[in-house]
Design an enzyme around this catalytic site. Structure first.
Site, PDB file in Angstrom:
ATOM      1  CD  GLN A 104     -11.925 -15.265 -32.678  1.00 20.69           C
ATOM      2  OE1 GLN A 104     -11.181 -15.902 -31.936  1.00 20.69           O
ATOM      3  NE2 GLN A 104     -11.567 -14.134 -33.244  1.00 20.69           N
TER       4      GLN A 104
ATOM      5  CD1 TRP B 199      -8.405   2.840 -24.115  1.00 22.06           C
ATOM      6  CD2 TRP B 199     -10.544   2.738 -23.517  1.00 22.06           C
ATOM      7  NE1 TRP B 199      -8.619   3.777 -23.144  1.00 22.06           N
ATOM      8  CE2 TRP B 199      -9.918   3.743 -22.764  1.00 22.06           C
ATOM      9  CE3 TRP B 199     -11.909   2.480 -23.315  1.00 22.06           C
ATOM     10  CZ2 TRP B 199     -10.599   4.494 -21.816  1.00 22.06           C
ATOM     11  CZ3 TRP B 199     -12.582   3.237 -22.376  1.00 22.06           C
ATOM     12  CH2 TRP B 199     -11.927   4.226 -21.636  1.00 22.06           C
TER      13      TRP B 199
ATOM     14  CB  VAL C 154       0.833 -16.959 -38.222  1.00 17.44           C
ATOM     15  CG1 VAL C 154      -0.021 -18.066 -37.646  1.00 17.44           C
ATOM     16  CG2 VAL C 154       0.046 -15.665 -38.325  1.00 17.44           C
TER      17      VAL C 154
ATOM     18  CB  ALA D 242      -2.669 -21.386 -36.504  1.00 18.71           C
TER      19      ALA D 242
ATOM     20  CG  HIS E 257      -7.305 -14.289 -29.773  1.00 21.68           C
ATOM     21  ND1 HIS E 257      -6.214 -13.984 -30.547  1.00 21.68           N
ATOM     22  CD2 HIS E 257      -6.802 -14.412 -28.509  1.00 21.68           C
ATOM     23  CE1 HIS E 257      -5.130 -13.910 -29.802  1.00 21.68           C
ATOM     24  NE2 HIS E 257      -5.456 -14.164 -28.565  1.00 21.68           N
TER      25      HIS E 257
ATOM     26  NE  ARG F 186     -11.089  -9.500 -30.114  1.00 21.14           N
ATOM     27  CZ  ARG F 186     -10.851  -9.752 -31.400  1.00 21.14           C
ATOM     28  NH1 ARG F 186     -11.056  -8.826 -32.299  1.00 21.14           N
ATOM     29  NH2 ARG F 186     -10.372 -10.923 -31.767  1.00 21.14           N
TER      30      ARG F 186
HETATM   31  N1  DAH Z   1      -6.831 -14.632 -33.327  1.00 15.55           N
HETATM   32  C1  DAH Z   1      -7.047 -13.800 -34.496  1.00 15.55           C
HETATM   33  C2  DAH Z   1      -8.123 -12.763 -34.184  1.00 15.55           C
HETATM   34  O1  DAH Z   1      -8.878 -12.954 -33.264  1.00 15.55           O
HETATM   35  C3  DAH Z   1      -7.454 -14.624 -35.674  1.00 15.55           C
HETATM   36  C4  DAH Z   1      -6.354 -15.488 -36.152  1.00 15.55           C
HETATM   37  C5  DAH Z   1      -5.487 -15.032 -37.122  1.00 15.55           C
HETATM   38  C6  DAH Z   1      -6.190 -16.758 -35.643  1.00 15.55           C
HETATM   39  C7  DAH Z   1      -4.458 -15.807 -37.602  1.00 15.55           C
HETATM   40  C8  DAH Z   1      -5.140 -17.566 -36.100  1.00 15.55           C
HETATM   41  C9  DAH Z   1      -4.284 -17.072 -37.087  1.00 15.55           C
HETATM   42  O2  DAH Z   1      -4.907 -18.794 -35.631  1.00 15.55           O
HETATM   43  O3  DAH Z   1      -3.272 -17.872 -37.554  1.00 15.55           O
HETATM   44  O4  DAH Z   1      -8.234 -11.799 -34.868  1.00 15.55           O
END
Ligand code: DAH
Length: 348
Positions: free
Chosen positions: A219, A151, A262, A316, A179, A205
């Site tokens: 993004q 989902w 992270v 990141a 992402h 998504r």
């Molecule tokens: N990938 C996460 C999302 O799509 C966002 C994200 C959060 C990216 C923390 C990062 C990070 O690089 O360190 O919700």
């Protein structure tokens, strides 16, 4: 008049007419109820059978010719009078030419790239169709994580026949990336630190849409790795970025949060761009706007990219471009970006 005489006179007379009224008089003279040609046709019945036939044919042919001539002349009159009307009104206002322009998301994406480039970040990209490995496993997202649920993610169907499990290994299953983070791994696999990159791109998504959710959006991922990069560097970079993007002084707030890739993970807020922190409807009276997730790269992520986590460290981050554009331009509904409604697009 006999047919020969009519043929001699009528065309010249038609040509000599100066207006539609004169032309009508000629028509009546030859083709009217008491006209010359009509009279000639009437005499046919007095002729012998073979003669009647040949004279009849000639008379009908002549009648057709005259009708064509009359019509042609009438059209000439019409053309002359419309030419007269088609003079140019030099006082009329000009027709406005509408130029096309960039979509607000394209605009904000370009601005963001330009700002990060000026701070020395390279701009990278990666595939929108991703493997399960890069989208999840390599980012320390375990197989039972809810994000992998049917989902939340668009899975692509492959090698699947009815009662058969996919032949591919699980981690090679394909999906629409959820992402831009997988590009972290792809980049690190082929590059050595130190480096600093951003990765703008489209993500997907599988979810119900509403004013703040779409099934596809944009993004920007960021990744900076060296022997000494710290969260203090991160704070400086994002603060400079938002100052330039919103063109005003902003405060940054970091809150503890959790993302598998992270450690520590943080959530970044900026002071509200509308009320500067006093409280308004945009920031829901809190004075702060949530703008991105971030953190220090998890050792497992470095390991997945074959870096030794004891040698390298870095930050990141990932932010939703749509949300930033909504804040910057005061747009209430994310779906407007994708509606194709020109009344919306033309405002930017
Ligand atoms: N990938 C996460 C999302 O799509 C966002 C994200 C959060 C990216 C923390 C990062 C990070 O690089 O360190 O919700």
């Amino acid at each position: 008049m006999n047919l020969e005489e009519i043929k001699q006179c009528a065309p010249g007379e038609i040509k000599a007419c100066k207006d539609a009224k004169a032309l009508e008089a000629i028509r009546v003279k030859y083709l009217g109820r008491k006209g010359e040609l009509t009279a000639a046709l009437r005499t046919l019945k007095d002729l012998s059978q073979p003669k009647r036939r040949s004279v009849g044919q000639r008379a009908n042919k002549l009648k057709n010719e005259l009708e064509l001539l009359l019509e042609g002349r009438l059209r000439e009159f019409a053309r002359e009078s419309s030419q007269y009307k088609e003079t140019i009104d030099i006082t009329a206002p000009g027709k406005r030419v509408r130029l096309g322009h960039l979509h607000p998301l394209t605009k904000i994406g370009r601005e963001a790239k330009q700002i990060f480039s000026s701070m020395g970040f390279a701009v990278m990209d990666g595939p929108e169709i991703e493997t399960e490995y890069y989208n999840f496993d390599a980012l320390n997202i375990p197989p039972n994580h809810p994000a992998r649920d049917l989902w939340d993610t668009f899975w692509l169907r492959q090698n699947e026949t009815k009662n058969q499990r996919p032949k591919t290994k699980n981690t090679e299953r394909l999906l629409l990336r959820t992402h831009t983070s997988p590009v972290q791994i792809r980049y690190m696999e082929t590059h050595e630190p130190p480096f600093q990159i951003i990765v703008p791109g489209r993500v997907f998504r599988y979810e119900a849409t509403d004013a703040s959710h779409e099934i596809n959006f944009y993004q920007i991922e960021g990744l900076m790795v060296s022997k000494t990069v710290s969260l203090a560097n991160f704070k400086y970079v994002v603060e400079s970025f938002f100052k330039q993007l919103f063109n005003r002084a902003v405060n940054i707030r970091l809150r503890p949060s959790y993302f598998p890739f992270v450690e520590p993970g943080i959530e970044v807020d900026v002071s509200c761009t509308r009320c500067s922190g006093w409280g308004c409807s945009i920031c829901k009276q809190t004075g702060w706007l949530e703008v991105m997730g971030a953190g220090m790269v998890h050792p497992h992520v470095f390991e997945a990219a074959h870096y030794n986590p004891r040698d390298w460290q870095g930050f990141a981050f990932g932010m939703g471009l749509d949300r930033i554009a909504m804040l910057k331009y005061n747009i209430p509904d994310i779906r407007l970006f994708y509606s194709g409604d020109l009344r919306f697009i033309r405002q930017f």
